[in-house]
Design an enzyme around this catalytic site. Structure first.
Site, PDB file in Angstrom:
ATOM      1  N   SER A   1       0.836  -1.195   0.000  1.00  0.00           N
ATOM      2  CA  SER A   1       0.000   0.000   0.000  1.00  0.00           C
ATOM      3  C   SER A   1       0.881   1.259   0.000  1.00  0.00           C
ATOM      4  O   SER A   1       1.647   1.467  -0.932  1.00  0.00           O
ATOM      5  CB  SER A   1      -0.961  -0.030   1.187  1.00  0.00           C
ATOM      6  OG  SER A   1      -1.982   0.923   1.027  1.00  0.00           O
TER       7      SER A   1
ATOM      8  N   LYS B   1     -19.541  18.254   2.440  1.00  0.00           N
ATOM      9  CA  LYS B   1     -18.618  18.463   3.560  1.00  0.00           C
ATOM     10  C   LYS B   1     -18.515  17.204   4.398  1.00  0.00           C
ATOM     11  O   LYS B   1     -17.452  16.868   4.910  1.00  0.00           O
ATOM     12  CB  LYS B   1     -19.094  19.645   4.421  1.00  0.00           C
ATOM     13  CG  LYS B   1     -18.182  19.963   5.600  1.00  0.00           C
ATOM     14  CD  LYS B   1     -16.797  20.350   5.108  1.00  0.00           C
ATOM     15  CE  LYS B   1     -15.884  20.688   6.270  1.00  0.00           C
ATOM     16  NZ  LYS B   1     -14.520  21.008   5.814  1.00  0.00           N
TER      17      LYS B   1
END
Length: 346
Positions: free
Chosen positions: A172, A224
């Site tokens: 990763s 948001k």
């Protein structure tokens, strides 16, 4: 028995008194000095010399007693000859291999130290030098590892040859960093890959609802907040969250593809991991081997210098370690006395 316990208690009290007095003395000295100066120090070790010293010790240990004096004399002659060559400047200057270490956690918290070490190398590295990064990380936060990868990119941008060695894992975010190197080596069973993005969070909305607890989430901006822990998640929020994950995945894939153009990125960017030998066949790494084997190989042609920035311990840390050491020694001494008393009693 009571006499023994009294003696042991006096011993512990005296030891703790010494620790406290010593700590106070250190505190006074540091306060007078103002604890000025650098908070870190650069530790350098020439691995060629370390390996040569160990090899000589092994040769002496394996030799017959009568041959040891001859070996020591031969070692001294070699050292003198090397010193003479160094003073005369004979031969071409050897390139230098600079060795950095990065052991990543989920936050890539060692990035600041890595950045300073990279700056130190860039300040002195010459033409033909190489930087070897011994990298171990299972990944973590995107922004943390993105910054760490950018710090390694500075080496390539400066024209330095870079090699990343992975002995255990570069997955990763760890693989995101590893791709910054010109060459990538991995041990046969090192874990490589995991080119993917994952995110998860609990949602307690139904639990709170059963207990008649309302949670109000107020935002300015349509996205948001997409998914929340306490509020009710919507399908629109999930779709936006997945869209953001896909965007991050595309950035990850683009980063790897730019630095390893021969890699079939769509075939390997599935989030899977591979061990070193399989990663080699898929083009995720360039060679198999351990970092130690590679450095020993490079010592044949270059000076290999390990570089590490070490943080100096603050006063509180030093006092804590001193107290910890004192308590540990007291316990060990007490156990010894208990054991001795048990045997004497018998």
């Amino acid at each position: 028995m009571n006499e023994w316990l009294t003696e042991f208690g006096m011993f512990v009290a005296q030891l703790l008194t010494l620790v406290v007095v010593g700590g106070l003395a250190v505190a006074v000295v540091l306060r007078v000095r103002g604890e000025t100066g650098e908070r870190s120090r650069l530790r350098l070790e020439e691995l060629n010399g370390t390996r040569r010293s160990r090899r000589r010790r092994m040769q002496l240990a394996a030799s017959q007693p009568g041959a040891r004096k001859r070996l020591v004399k031969a070692f001294r002659r070699d050292d003198k000859a090397q010193d003479r060559r160094g003073r005369k400047g004979e031969g071409e200057a050897s390139p230098t291999v600079w060795v950095l270490d990065f052991h990543g956690d989920i936050r890539a918290s060692g990035t600041g130290q890595l950045a300073e070490e990279v700056s130190a190398v860039l300040a002195v590295a010459g033409e033909g030098d190489e930087v070897v990064i011994r990298l171990e990380s299972a990944g973590g936060l995107v922004h943390g590892y993105g910054l760490a990868a950018a710090e390694l990119d500075r080496l390539r941008e400066a024209g330095l040859t870079t090699t990343v060695c992975v002995d255990k894992v570069a997955a990763s975010g760890g693989y995101l960093m590893a791709c910054a190197a010109d060459r990538l080596r991995a041990a046969p069973f090192a874990v490589i890959g995991s080119i993917g993005v994952v995110a998860q969070l609990p949602n307690l909305h139904r639990l709170l609802k059963r207990h008649d607890i309302d949670v109000e989430l107020l935002t300015a901006g349509r996205y948001k907040r997409t998914l929340t822990v306490f509020g009710e998640n919507t399908e629109e929020g999930r779709e936006k969250f997945l869209e953001d994950l896909e965007t991050t995945h595309e950035l990850f894939k683009r980063h790897v593809a730019e630095r390893r153009p021969g890699l079939d990125i769509e075939a390997v960017a599935t989030g899977e991991i591979w061990y070193g030998s399989d990663a080699l066949t898929r083009g995720l790494v360039d060679a198999l081997g351990t970092s130690e084997a590679y450095l020993v190989e490079r010592m044949q042609q270059a000076r290999v210098i390990s570089l590490k920035l070490e943080q100096k311990h603050k006063l509180g840390d030093r006092l804590g370690m001193a107290v910890s050491w004192g308590v540990e020694q007291s316990i060990e001494r007490g156990l010894e006395m208990l054991d001795a008393g048990r045997w004497q009693k018998r």
